[in-house]
Write a protein that holds these residues in place. Structure first.
Motif, PDB file in Angstrom:
ATOM      1  N   LEU A 319      19.207   4.070  39.412  1.00 16.85           N
ATOM      2  CA  LEU A 319      19.757   5.544  40.209  1.00 16.85           C
ATOM      3  C   LEU A 319      18.619   6.249  40.377  1.00 16.85           C
ATOM      4  O   LEU A 319      17.844   6.438  39.539  1.00 16.85           O
ATOM      5  CB  LEU A 319      20.756   6.090  39.210  1.00 16.85           C
ATOM      6  CG  LEU A 319      21.917   5.150  38.472  1.00 16.85           C
ATOM      7  CD1 LEU A 319      22.773   6.154  37.694  1.00 16.85           C
ATOM      8  CD2 LEU A 319      22.742   4.691  39.896  1.00 16.85           C
ATOM      9  N   ASP A 320      18.705   7.022  41.523  1.00 17.99           N
ATOM     10  CA  ASP A 320      17.644   8.000  41.803  1.00 17.99           C
ATOM     11  C   ASP A 320      18.150   9.436  41.981  1.00 17.99           C
ATOM     12  O   ASP A 320      19.327   9.423  42.001  1.00 17.99           O
ATOM     13  CB  ASP A 320      16.590   7.539  42.886  1.00 17.99           C
ATOM     14  CG  ASP A 320      17.281   7.145  44.317  1.00 17.99           C
ATOM     15  OD1 ASP A 320      18.472   7.729  44.282  1.00 17.99           O
ATOM     16  OD2 ASP A 320      16.754   6.617  44.932  1.00 17.99           O
ATOM     17  N   ILE A 347      17.038   4.985  35.489  1.00 18.82           N
ATOM     18  CA  ILE A 347      17.495   6.171  35.966  1.00 18.82           C
ATOM     19  C   ILE A 347      16.467   7.075  36.174  1.00 18.82           C
ATOM     20  O   ILE A 347      15.698   7.341  35.333  1.00 18.82           O
ATOM     21  CB  ILE A 347      18.746   6.780  34.872  1.00 18.82           C
ATOM     22  CG1 ILE A 347      19.613   5.766  34.575  1.00 18.82           C
ATOM     23  CG2 ILE A 347      19.083   8.170  35.449  1.00 18.82           C
ATOM     24  CD1 ILE A 347      20.647   6.172  33.480  1.00 18.82           C
ATOM     25  N   THR A 348      16.198   7.487  37.394  1.00 18.76           N
ATOM     26  CA  THR A 348      15.037   8.490  37.674  1.00 18.76           C
ATOM     27  C   THR A 348      15.877   9.814  38.602  1.00 18.76           C
ATOM     28  O   THR A 348      17.090   9.815  38.842  1.00 18.76           O
ATOM     29  CB  THR A 348      14.106   7.778  38.678  1.00 18.76           C
ATOM     30  OG1 THR A 348      14.576   7.541  39.949  1.00 18.76           O
ATOM     31  CG2 THR A 348      13.486   6.699  37.811  1.00 18.76           C
ATOM     32  N   GLY A 381      14.239  10.922  33.530  1.00 15.90           N
ATOM     33  CA  GLY A 381      15.380   9.884  33.412  1.00 15.90           C
ATOM     34  C   GLY A 381      15.201   8.734  32.291  1.00 15.90           C
ATOM     35  O   GLY A 381      14.298   9.265  31.332  1.00 15.90           O
ATOM     36  N   LEU A 382      15.677   7.548  32.376  1.00 16.10           N
ATOM     37  CA  LEU A 382      15.677   6.784  30.923  1.00 16.10           C
ATOM     38  C   LEU A 382      15.422   5.413  31.695  1.00 16.10           C
ATOM     39  O   LEU A 382      15.975   4.924  32.808  1.00 16.10           O
ATOM     40  CB  LEU A 382      16.877   6.743  30.316  1.00 16.10           C
ATOM     41  CG  LEU A 382      17.583   7.957  29.866  1.00 16.10           C
ATOM     42  CD1 LEU A 382      19.036   7.911  29.322  1.00 16.10           C
ATOM     43  CD2 LEU A 382      16.563   8.375  28.606  1.00 16.10           C
ATOM     44  N   THR A 383      14.728   4.450  30.955  1.00 18.61           N
ATOM     45  CA  THR A 383      14.775   3.127  31.283  1.00 18.61           C
ATOM     46  C   THR A 383      15.653   2.662  29.909  1.00 18.61           C
ATOM     47  O   THR A 383      15.333   2.735  28.804  1.00 18.61           O
ATOM     48  CB  THR A 383      13.420   2.554  31.290  1.00 18.61           C
ATOM     49  OG1 THR A 383      12.587   3.350  32.352  1.00 18.61           O
ATOM     50  CG2 THR A 383      13.386   1.050  31.359  1.00 18.61           C
ATOM     51  N   ILE A 384      16.624   1.663  30.268  1.00 19.12           N
ATOM     52  CA  ILE A 384      17.482   1.056  29.391  1.00 19.12           C
ATOM     53  C   ILE A 384      17.603  -0.532  29.475  1.00 19.12           C
ATOM     54  O   ILE A 384      17.811  -1.057  30.609  1.00 19.12           O
ATOM     55  CB  ILE A 384      18.836   1.690  29.539  1.00 19.12           C
ATOM     56  CG1 ILE A 384      18.794   3.271  29.528  1.00 19.12           C
ATOM     57  CG2 ILE A 384      20.011   0.922  28.599  1.00 19.12           C
ATOM     58  CD1 ILE A 384      19.893   3.852  29.838  1.00 19.12           C
TER      59      ILE A 384
END
Ligand code: S3P
Length: 444
Positions: A319-320, A347-348, A381-384
């Motif tokens: 997602l950006d 997610i960014t 964001g997050l990296t999952i």
């Protein structure tokens, strides 16, 4: 009012078991606030069906009542009546207006009050709200001649507003925020000359739809509907409004149904406004088993029912910033979904999450890591990393409604039971969340 730490309700969250059945989510929070606010400044009565009877809209109603607006009691399944006082009919309140935990209440009310000439207002809220940025609303309104001040150069509440004669302007907003846009549109109704708001990307358009229905002279133009113009001089007329179910509340069941083995859910009466349906696009990209049906238009908003079944191999997603305005409130539950995808989700462009009821990037990373999830937190964001088993543990909503509900869904997928501190936060937007969850679990 803040509950002392020792009294905070520690809820037991049971691991395992599928969710089955039908659920009707409560009314859309964004639409509920707007129905109350626009009804208050219309001429005549506004009748609202399906208004969300949760803490945030109650804060909006209480502020309006303090300014002389008659609003019938807001309870589950009640039809709410608002006796509009007209564009200039709000009374100067005798006390401070308390917006509780609600950013929408505070930001939209700043716009509403900026043009109430010679009246003096003080706005405050709970500890979370007093630390959320407000200059993003005060600053553009100053271009129109508004007087809004607050702590730290106008950034934080308590805020003081002195109503002024406003003049129309062309205003570019710094972020795609429906709260900033709506505050400017509310101020524009009382200004001299027309006002155009230009957004960097289109945010949810409930204000535009509803203001048009109330009879405002409003035009949407520009690329992707990013230019919204109000020409004042027309009174708003009281309306009958039907509030659809909140897709942001449905999101918890959509993700739960997809990730929890054996689940099968029907979510009825969900608002499907295209400025809000980013979550559905993501679930489709994940190849979730989702079906929309019974699509219809209800009082100017698209609505439908959704069926969701568990799916074994969910695809990870990226997602950006482009999709962010269409799913900004769904990032906490999507970060839970990412834990159960086959691969790495990114997610960014989500730095707005840092200034919500909590810093949602930090809080979700912190709480999911306690469960053993592999999450990297970045500035925006997050990296999952999907596919790691989650373990039961003691969790904390950190007083954020969407975090509380997201963690409730994550805990069902854990290998043992969890406890959730400050679970009562869910009542901000979804008062029946815990009873709906129990009912869907009992069907097993
Ligand atoms: C809302 C707009 C969004 C959203 C919030 C409700 C609204 O905030 O996160 O829950 O009703 O206008 P922003 O305008 O800050 O993006």
């Amino acid at each position: 009012m803040k509950v002392p730490i020792k009294d905070q309700f520690l809820r037991n969250l049971q691991a395992g078991g599928e969710l089955c059945g039908t659920v009707k989510v409560p009314g859309d929070k964004s639409i509920s606030h707007r129905a109350l606010l626009f009804g208050a400044i219309a001429k005549g009565k506004t009748i609202i069906e399906g208004l969300l009877p949760a803490e945030d809209p109650l804060s909006t109603a209480e502020c309006l009542r303090s300014m002389g607006v008659n609003i019938s009691p807001i309870k589950k399944d009640a039809i709410v009546e608002v006796d509009g006082v007209g564009l200039n009919g709000l009374k100067e309140p005798e006390d401070i207006l308390n917006c509780g935990n609600s950013g929408t209440t505070m930001r939209l009310i700043i716009g509403l009050l900026a043009g109430q000439e010679d009246h003096h207002f003080i706005l405050t809220g709970d500890q979370s709200l007093r630390n959320r940025p407000m200059k993003r609303v005060g600053q553009p309104l100053k271009i129109m001649g508004a007087s809004v001040s607050g702590r730290c150069g106008g950034e934080f509440a308590p805020l003081a507003i002195t109503g002024k004669k406003l003049r129309g302007a062309v205003i570019g907003t710094p972020v795609a925020s429906a709260q900033i846009k709506s505050a400017i549109l509310l101020a524009a109704l009382n200004a001299e000359g027309s006002t155009t708001v230009i957004e960097p990307a289109r945010s949810r358009d409930h204000s535009e739809r509803m203001l048009k229905a109330f009879g405002a002279n409003l035009e949407v133009g520009g690329e992707m509907g990013r230019h919204i113009t109000i020409s004042p001089g027309k009174d708003l007329q009281g309306q009958s409004i039907i509030v659809p179910g909140d897709i942001s509340s449905a999101a918890f069941w959509l993700v739960a149904g997809s990730i929890i083995p054996g689940s099968e859910l029907i979510i009825e009466n969900v608002g499907l406004n295209p400025t809000r349906t980013g979550i559905i696009d993501v679930l489709e990209k994940m190849e979730a088993n989702i079906k929309l049906f019974n699509r219809r238009d209800v009082a100017g908003e698209p609505v439908g029912d959704i069926k969701i079944l568990h799916k074994k191999h969910l695809k990870p997603f990226n997602l950006d910033g482009d999709i962010m305005p269409r799913l900004v409130d769904e990032i906490p539950i999507l970060s839970v979904a990412a834990c159960f995808c086959n691969g790495i989700s990114q997610i960014t462009g989500a730095s707005e999450l840092r200034v919500k009821e909590t810093d949602r990037l930090a809080v979700m990373a912190r709480q999911l890591k306690k469960m053993g999830a592999k999450v990297d937190e970045h500035q925006d964001g997050l990296t999952i990393y999907g596919g790691n088993e989650l373990k039961g543990c003691e969790l904390d909503s950190e007083d954020d409604h969407r975090v509380a509900m997201s963690l409730a869904i994550a805990s069902i997928m854990a290998n043992s039971n969890s406890m959730l501190r400050r679970s009562e936060a869910a009542a901000i937007s979804y008062p029946d969340f815990w009873s709906d969850l129990e009912r869907l679990q009992e069907k097993n």
